[in-house]
Design a protein around this motif. Structure first.
Motif, PDB file in Angstrom:
ATOM      1  N   HIS A  45       0.656  -1.178  -0.041  1.00 28.29           N
ATOM      2  CA  HIS A  45      -0.084  -0.105  -0.115  1.00 28.29           C
ATOM      3  C   HIS A  45       0.998   1.235  -0.133  1.00 28.29           C
ATOM      4  O   HIS A  45       1.734   1.609   0.745  1.00 28.29           O
ATOM      5  CB  HIS A  45      -0.915  -0.107   1.159  1.00 28.29           C
ATOM      6  CG  HIS A  45      -1.770   1.254   1.221  1.00 28.29           C
ATOM      7  ND1 HIS A  45      -2.948   1.380   0.760  1.00 28.29           N
ATOM      8  CD2 HIS A  45      -1.632   2.259   1.996  1.00 28.29           C
ATOM      9  CE1 HIS A  45      -3.466   2.332   0.751  1.00 28.29           C
ATOM     10  NE2 HIS A  45      -2.934   3.224   1.575  1.00 28.29           N
ATOM     11  N   ALA A  46       0.562   2.099  -0.908  1.00 32.67           N
ATOM     12  CA  ALA A  46       1.260   3.614  -1.052  1.00 32.67           C
ATOM     13  C   ALA A  46       0.639   4.690  -0.538  1.00 32.67           C
ATOM     14  O   ALA A  46      -0.436   4.763  -1.259  1.00 32.67           O
ATOM     15  CB  ALA A  46       1.686   3.655  -2.451  1.00 32.67           C
ATOM     16  N   PRO A  47       0.797   5.352   0.804  1.00 38.44           N
ATOM     17  CA  PRO A  47      -0.146   6.266   1.017  1.00 38.44           C
ATOM     18  C   PRO A  47      -0.094   7.519   0.342  1.00 38.44           C
ATOM     19  O   PRO A  47       1.116   7.776  -0.480  1.00 38.44           O
ATOM     20  CB  PRO A  47       0.434   6.510   2.589  1.00 38.44           C
ATOM     21  CG  PRO A  47       1.767   5.949   2.755  1.00 38.44           C
ATOM     22  CD  PRO A  47       1.775   4.737   1.675  1.00 38.44           C
ATOM     23  N   VAL A 170       7.820   1.523  -2.494  1.00 35.31           N
ATOM     24  CA  VAL A 170       9.093   2.140  -2.990  1.00 35.31           C
ATOM     25  C   VAL A 170       8.745   2.953  -4.308  1.00 35.31           C
ATOM     26  O   VAL A 170       9.210   3.958  -4.609  1.00 35.31           O
ATOM     27  CB  VAL A 170       9.912   0.984  -3.374  1.00 35.31           C
ATOM     28  CG1 VAL A 170      11.153   1.131  -4.129  1.00 35.31           C
ATOM     29  CG2 VAL A 170      10.453   0.010  -2.039  1.00 35.31           C
ATOM     30  N   VAL A 171       7.976   2.271  -4.826  1.00 37.33           N
ATOM     31  CA  VAL A 171       7.524   3.112  -6.364  1.00 37.33           C
ATOM     32  C   VAL A 171       6.779   4.546  -5.951  1.00 37.33           C
ATOM     33  O   VAL A 171       7.224   5.591  -6.643  1.00 37.33           O
ATOM     34  CB  VAL A 171       6.503   2.454  -7.150  1.00 37.33           C
ATOM     35  CG1 VAL A 171       6.066   3.103  -8.418  1.00 37.33           C
ATOM     36  CG2 VAL A 171       6.904   1.046  -7.393  1.00 37.33           C
ATOM     37  N   LEU A 233      11.824  10.478   3.414  1.00 41.57           N
ATOM     38  CA  LEU A 233      10.745  11.273   4.192  1.00 41.57           C
ATOM     39  C   LEU A 233       9.588  10.673   3.851  1.00 41.57           C
ATOM     40  O   LEU A 233       8.679  10.084   4.700  1.00 41.57           O
ATOM     41  CB  LEU A 233      10.621  12.782   3.941  1.00 41.57           C
ATOM     42  CG  LEU A 233      11.611  13.578   4.432  1.00 41.57           C
ATOM     43  CD1 LEU A 233      11.441  15.256   4.082  1.00 41.57           C
ATOM     44  CD2 LEU A 233      11.704  13.545   6.106  1.00 41.57           C
ATOM     45  N   TYR A 234       9.388  10.121   2.376  1.00 44.00           N
ATOM     46  CA  TYR A 234       7.945   9.500   2.014  1.00 44.00           C
ATOM     47  C   TYR A 234       7.966   8.097   2.691  1.00 44.00           C
ATOM     48  O   TYR A 234       6.897   7.887   3.229  1.00 44.00           O
ATOM     49  CB  TYR A 234       8.124   9.324   0.643  1.00 44.00           C
ATOM     50  CG  TYR A 234       6.673   8.652  -0.155  1.00 44.00           C
ATOM     51  CD1 TYR A 234       5.383   9.348  -0.225  1.00 44.00           C
ATOM     52  CD2 TYR A 234       6.653   7.158  -0.010  1.00 44.00           C
ATOM     53  CE1 TYR A 234       4.473   8.613  -0.716  1.00 44.00           C
ATOM     54  CE2 TYR A 234       5.600   6.793  -0.547  1.00 44.00           C
ATOM     55  CZ  TYR A 234       4.356   7.253  -0.862  1.00 44.00           C
ATOM     56  OH  TYR A 234       3.201   6.624  -1.171  1.00 44.00           O
ATOM     57  N   LEU A 235       9.065   7.492   2.685  1.00 47.77           N
ATOM     58  CA  LEU A 235       8.890   6.013   3.296  1.00 47.77           C
ATOM     59  C   LEU A 235       8.861   6.180   4.693  1.00 47.77           C
ATOM     60  O   LEU A 235       8.073   5.157   5.460  1.00 47.77           O
ATOM     61  CB  LEU A 235      10.326   5.377   2.597  1.00 47.77           C
ATOM     62  CG  LEU A 235      10.356   5.002   1.267  1.00 47.77           C
ATOM     63  CD1 LEU A 235      11.598   4.410   0.911  1.00 47.77           C
ATOM     64  CD2 LEU A 235       9.127   4.198   0.681  1.00 47.77           C
ATOM     65  N   ALA A 236       9.467   6.863   5.412  1.00 46.00           N
ATOM     66  CA  ALA A 236       9.321   7.079   6.728  1.00 46.00           C
ATOM     67  C   ALA A 236       7.803   7.485   7.301  1.00 46.00           C
ATOM     68  O   ALA A 236       7.263   6.873   8.128  1.00 46.00           O
ATOM     69  CB  ALA A 236      10.300   8.065   7.344  1.00 46.00           C
ATOM     70  N   GLY A 256      15.043  -1.067  -0.174  1.00 42.79           N
ATOM     71  CA  GLY A 256      13.815  -0.180  -0.463  1.00 42.79           C
ATOM     72  C   GLY A 256      14.468   1.345  -0.451  1.00 42.79           C
ATOM     73  O   GLY A 256      14.071   2.264  -1.333  1.00 42.79           O
ATOM     74  N   TYR A 257      15.047   1.584   0.601  1.00 45.22           N
ATOM     75  CA  TYR A 257      15.365   2.922   0.620  1.00 45.22           C
ATOM     76  C   TYR A 257      16.496   3.257  -0.623  1.00 45.22           C
ATOM     77  O   TYR A 257      16.412   4.309  -1.158  1.00 45.22           O
ATOM     78  CB  TYR A 257      15.899   3.473   1.972  1.00 45.22           C
ATOM     79  CG  TYR A 257      14.797   3.505   3.063  1.00 45.22           C
ATOM     80  CD1 TYR A 257      14.279   4.891   3.494  1.00 45.22           C
ATOM     81  CD2 TYR A 257      14.551   2.254   3.706  1.00 45.22           C
ATOM     82  CE1 TYR A 257      13.475   4.546   4.548  1.00 45.22           C
ATOM     83  CE2 TYR A 257      13.627   2.135   4.850  1.00 45.22           C
ATOM     84  CZ  TYR A 257      12.895   3.347   5.133  1.00 45.22           C
ATOM     85  OH  TYR A 257      12.137   3.474   5.930  1.00 45.22           O
TER      86      TYR A 257
END
Length: 340
Positions: A45-47, A170-171, A233-236, A256-257
């Motif tokens: 899931h990508a928020p 990741v995308v 920042l997005y992944l965190a 992933g980072y």
């Protein structure tokens, strides 16, 4: 100390498990374990995908509009060809990001890998078709217009296919980082002349080339730093949202980072591949205008490749360093002493 078969001393971070100690009866998984497994199943899931899709589409529309304005304002056809070749990389990169972001928003709730990939490609195809139709309706009807429309559509489809990856977070980080880097590059263009003077651009051609080289390196370095920072920042943020929603976060490991941070550079290099394949005719036409145009197109191509490599490595290193600073000391498990 003896252990029952199938027990483990340490559970993987993204695959929580309960340890069954010797001499204790087997039990069903606890609610906490089930919640952790559920969080892991939502790793794809990508928020914020919908907001990212809207911003990416807006950026693509802005790039297409600015390109059209530059072409139509040209007094002569040869100038329009040169401007089209110069603006094409920005349009292609924007199409890649828009296709990926829209595909993420369309497939965010899909679980099956095959269905997700097909829907992502379909979403990218719709974005590409919409962009191509907009180009054909608003640009002058010529070979240059067809090249821009075709390469833009192809880039959007490729971006959509990228969004069909298993780990959409990741995308999402990759798309957000690339979009931020591209916005920075456009804003940075206003500082190029002052920086050229700062780096010693004078009346000689050699001094101007040296200054331009340093300006380009500064731009690539800052763009890479911004891309790595935004990816991290997005992944965190995605991890914190998973913690609030599910109670247990499915931790993303360092590759992933790395990929998200390097994603902006990867898309820039992919843009160059698309241009040299689909937009080869336009580049050749622009280079054939004069000997100076041929030299300029060669220099621009080399500069774009160098820029992509710089952004790739700087973005990857930035994201990894930021991720590494969040890691605490490795937990050491207490072990029972063996029989004396």
């Amino acid at each position: 100390m003896s252990k029952q078969p199938g027990s483990s001393t340490a559970a993987e971070p993204d695959q929580p498990a309960t340890e069954q100690r010797a001499g204790t009866p087997a039990t069903f998984p606890s609610d906490e374990t089930v919640g952790a497994a559920h969080a892991g199943s939502r790793l794809a899931h990508a928020p914020g995908a919908l907001a990212l899709a809207v911003l990416s589409l807006g950026w693509l529309a802005a790039m297409l509009w600015s390109t059209r304005a530059a072409i139509t304002s040209a007094a002569a056809g040869v100038t329009a060809i040169s401007l089209s070749a110069y603006a094409l990389p920005g349009v292609i990169t924007a199409a890649l990001v828009a296709g990926a972001a829209v595909a993420l928003a369309a497939t965010n709730r899909l679980g099956r890998a095959t269905l997700r990939f097909l829907a992502a490609v379909g979403a990218g195809l719709l974005v590409g078709l919409a962009a191509a139709v907009a180009v054909n309706l608003t640009y002058a009807d010529n070979a240059t217009t067809n090249t821009i429309a075709g390469t833009t559509a192809a880039a959007a489809i490729i971006g959509g296919a990228m969004a069909g990856a298993r780990n959409a977070r990741v995308v999402g980080g990759l798309a957000a980082a690339t979009l931020a880097a591209q916005v920075f590059v456009v804003l940075f263009s206003r500082a190029r002349d002052p920086l050229s003077d700062l780096f010693g651009a004078g009346d000689t051609q050699e001094s101007m080339l040296d200054a331009a080289k340093w300006v380009s390196r500064t731009e690539s370095l800052l763009a890479g730093l911004i891309a790595g920072l935004v990816a991290y920042l997005y992944l965190a943020w995605a991890r914190r949202r998973a913690e609030r929603r599910d109670g247990v976060a499915a931790e993303l490991r360092w590759p992933g980072y790395l990929v998200a941070g390097a994603g902006a550079g990867l898309l820039l290099l992919l843009t160059e591949v698309i241009i040299r394949v689909g937009g080869r005719g336009l580049l050749d036409l622009a280079a054939a205008l004069s000997e100076a145009d041929q030299v300029a197109q060669t220099a621009l191509g080399t500069s774009r490749v160098d820029n992509g490599i710089w952004v790739l490595f700087v973005g990857a290193l930035t994201a990894l360093i930021l991720f590494g600073r969040t890691l605490g000391p490795r937990a050491v498990e207490d072990e029972d002493e063996s029989d004396s």
